[in-house]
Design an enzyme around this catalytic site. Structure first.
Site, PDB file in Angstrom:
ATOM      1  N   GLU A 161      -4.887  -8.516  -0.389  1.00  0.00           N
ATOM      2  CA  GLU A 161      -5.617  -8.301   0.861  1.00  0.00           C
ATOM      3  C   GLU A 161      -7.070  -8.040   0.513  1.00  0.00           C
ATOM      4  OE1 GLU A 161      -4.416  -5.338   3.671  1.00  0.00           O
ATOM      5  OE2 GLU A 161      -2.275  -5.773   3.427  1.00  0.00           O
ATOM      6  N   GLU A 177       0.814  -1.216   0.000  1.00  0.00           N
ATOM      7  CA  GLU A 177       0.000   0.000   0.000  1.00  0.00           C
ATOM      8  C   GLU A 177       0.852   1.273   0.000  1.00  0.00           C
ATOM      9  OE1 GLU A 177      -3.043  -0.368   3.004  1.00  0.00           O
ATOM     10  OE2 GLU A 177      -3.998  -2.028   1.940  1.00  0.00           O
TER      11      GLU A 177
END
Length: 527
Positions: free
Chosen positions: A305, A159
């Site tokens: 995820e 991220e």
């Protein structure tokens, strides 16, 4: 959502079914994988759900001792990594390697994230980072052999569009990808590398520049209908364009399609918003179209995820409806991606420190004490599906195992009254109980023909009264620190889905009629 009259012939033509739900599963950080309870739960998850890869943060975090500098010289130590990776391979699961975060001696600044203080800073020397990656991967090749390591995946960072996780710009991340992919491909061109591992889809321009523009959050905060907005994956299109222009390889695309948005107003106050129940399937279909239309149409898509929310303190994670959401979203997404990795398999997860109670809304499908949650059964049921898809409807699928020519049916009841992806329940369990109370029973009628006369089937049901750890815990009086005897009883009750048998008649026909309670999931398995 179940079909009232479903009839399938056992020899009906089918299409190949790729089980994207059990390719990969998430875990918290590398060091947690050295714990005995983590490894025991990993073993259970592999055996019951069929997971083939596991991904976690913190490979290069200081508590793994991989890298430090002494008198300005790099010192490498792979003992902890070897212990973890050896154990994973012994258990029958491979690493989906996330390259991150930064060792403190290599970090350009000292800001950290999580309770365990991960260094989100870019490296202070990209050549040193490249050498760290090269030495690490070469070590694995030397230890496990090139044929084994070619089966792994190497994902650059986690991220990087979010400030706490990457304290740099988009261009700095792209450069990090460049030096990482070149270091790995310099060892062997067959090693698989990808990114950009970005967070949630967004419907605005907040990530269009080098850094996040928080003023763009207005688009979400002012929207009358979230699902009417144009939600798109963060950086993915720009990343693909940049890699094509720079002639850099991309073996897979990764991002994290949580069906939520935590937008901030001008005062920095958050709004934890949930998108529609079909958001995951729509996002994955869009991502497939983006990759197909890019310069890398052969790139795999791995969503490394995913869950109903991105909070490790969302009580809904412990409830029955989380399981129904998992089944619905995965079945609706068939044929779009290569993997959709649930975050995570265990509550042995310390981003915010240890949970305050045995059911604290942790990400895991297994709690710290080893008690399985309904989400565990969702993945166990999905793992039972065959490799041929015979029929799909708004409420389930019929599949066939080609090797045994046996049928598997999976049906669920996601109440029409819940238009959202199952909403989070923060601070208290009130929202989770409110969601659980929605809906009315539905009739499910199934006819299977062309069976062997007398063929035996097992019908397994997950509902509020069977296989529901939270319900069993509440009935026990909600002990915050259960005794060993109570823990053993809870563990048994959590495993206790309802199992019944049915038999095909002399004409090879099986007729089943069931009343599905709201949020229930039913697996019909030919023995």
């Amino acid at each position: 959502m179940a079909s009232p009259n479903l009839s399938i012939h056992a020899a009906a033509p089918g299409t190949p079914l790729h089980p994207h739900w059990n390719v990969c599963v998430g875990a918290g950080r590398a060091n947690e994988g050295l714990r005995a309870d983590w490894q025991e739960q990993m073993d259970l998850a592999i055996a019951s759900c069929g997971f083939r890869y596991v991904r976690f943060h913190g490979l290069f975090h200081d508590d793994m001792f991989v890298y430090k500098e002494v008198d300005g010289k790099a010192v490498y130590n792979f003992q902890y990594v070897d212990t973890l990776f050896d154990r994973l391979l012994d258990l029958g699961i491979r690493p989906f390697v996330e390259l991150g975060f930064c060792p403190s001696d290599l970090a350009s600044e000292k800001g950290t994230v999580f309770w365990w203080k991960g260094n989100g800073a870019p490296p202070n020397d990209y050549a040193k980072w490249a050498e760290l990656v090269r030495r690490t991967v070469q070590h694995w090749v030397d230890r496990y052999g090139i044929d084994e390591v070619r089966t792994w995946y190497f994902e650059v960072w986690n991220e990087p569009n979010l400030g706490p996780f990457f304290r740099g710009t988009r261009s700095q991340y792209f450069e990090l990808y460049r030096v990482s992919v070149e270091a790995i491909k310099g060892i062997d061109a067959g090693l698989r590398v990808g990114g950009p591992s970005t967070s949630n889809f967004v419907p605005d321009a907040r990530f269009d520049g080098e850094l996040e523009d928080f003023t763009e959050h207005r688009t979400v905060l002012e929207a009358a209908d979230l699902d009417a907005l144009d939600w798109r994956p963060v950086w993915v299109e720009r990343f693909l364009e940049w890699c094509a222009a720079e002639k850099l390889p991309v073996d897979f695309i990764s991002c994290h399609p949580y069906p939520t948005d935590w937008a901030l107003d001008e005062h920095g106050q958050g709004s934890k918003l949930t998108r529609g129940a079909g958001a995951t399937a729509r996002d994955l279909k869009l991502l497939r179209a983006i990759v197909d239309g890019s310069a890398f149409p052969q790139a795999e898509i791995h969503l490394t995820e995913w869950s109903s929310s991105s909070s490790p303190r969302d009580f809904t994670h412990d409830f029955l409806q989380a399981a129904t959401f998992i089944v619905r979203a995965n079945l609706e997404s068939i044929g779009t991606v290569d993997s959709l990795a649930y975050w995570t398999f265990t509550d042995v997860f310390e981003e915010g420190g240890a949970g305050d109670t045995i059911f604290h809304g942790g990400f895991g499908m297994i709690n710290v004490q080893g008690i399985v949650k309904p989400s565990f059964h969702a993945y166990r049921f999905l793992g039972e599906l065959g490799d041929e898809l015979l029929q799909r409807w708004d409420g389930g699928v019929v599949t066939r195992c080609s090797c045994e020519e046996k049928l598997r049916v999976l049906a669920y009841h996601y109440p029409a009254e819940m238009a959202l992806s199952v909403p989070a329940s923060f601070e208290t369990r009130d929202k989770a109980y409110e969601t659980l109370s929605l809906g009315s029973p539905e009739e499910f009628a199934l006819e299977l023909t062309g069976l062997k006369p007398g063929a035996v089937f097992t019908i397994e049901t997950l509902d509020a009264d069977h296989g529901n750890a939270m319900g069993a815990w509440v009935a026990m009086g909600s002990p915050e620190t259960p005794t060993r005897a109570q823990t053993e009883k809870l563990s048994a009750l959590a495993q206790g889905t309802l199992r019944e048998q049915a038999t095909a008649d002399v004409a090879g026909v099986l007729r089943l009629r069931r009343t599905l309670s709201p949020w229930s999931v039913v697996l019909v398995r030919e023995n």
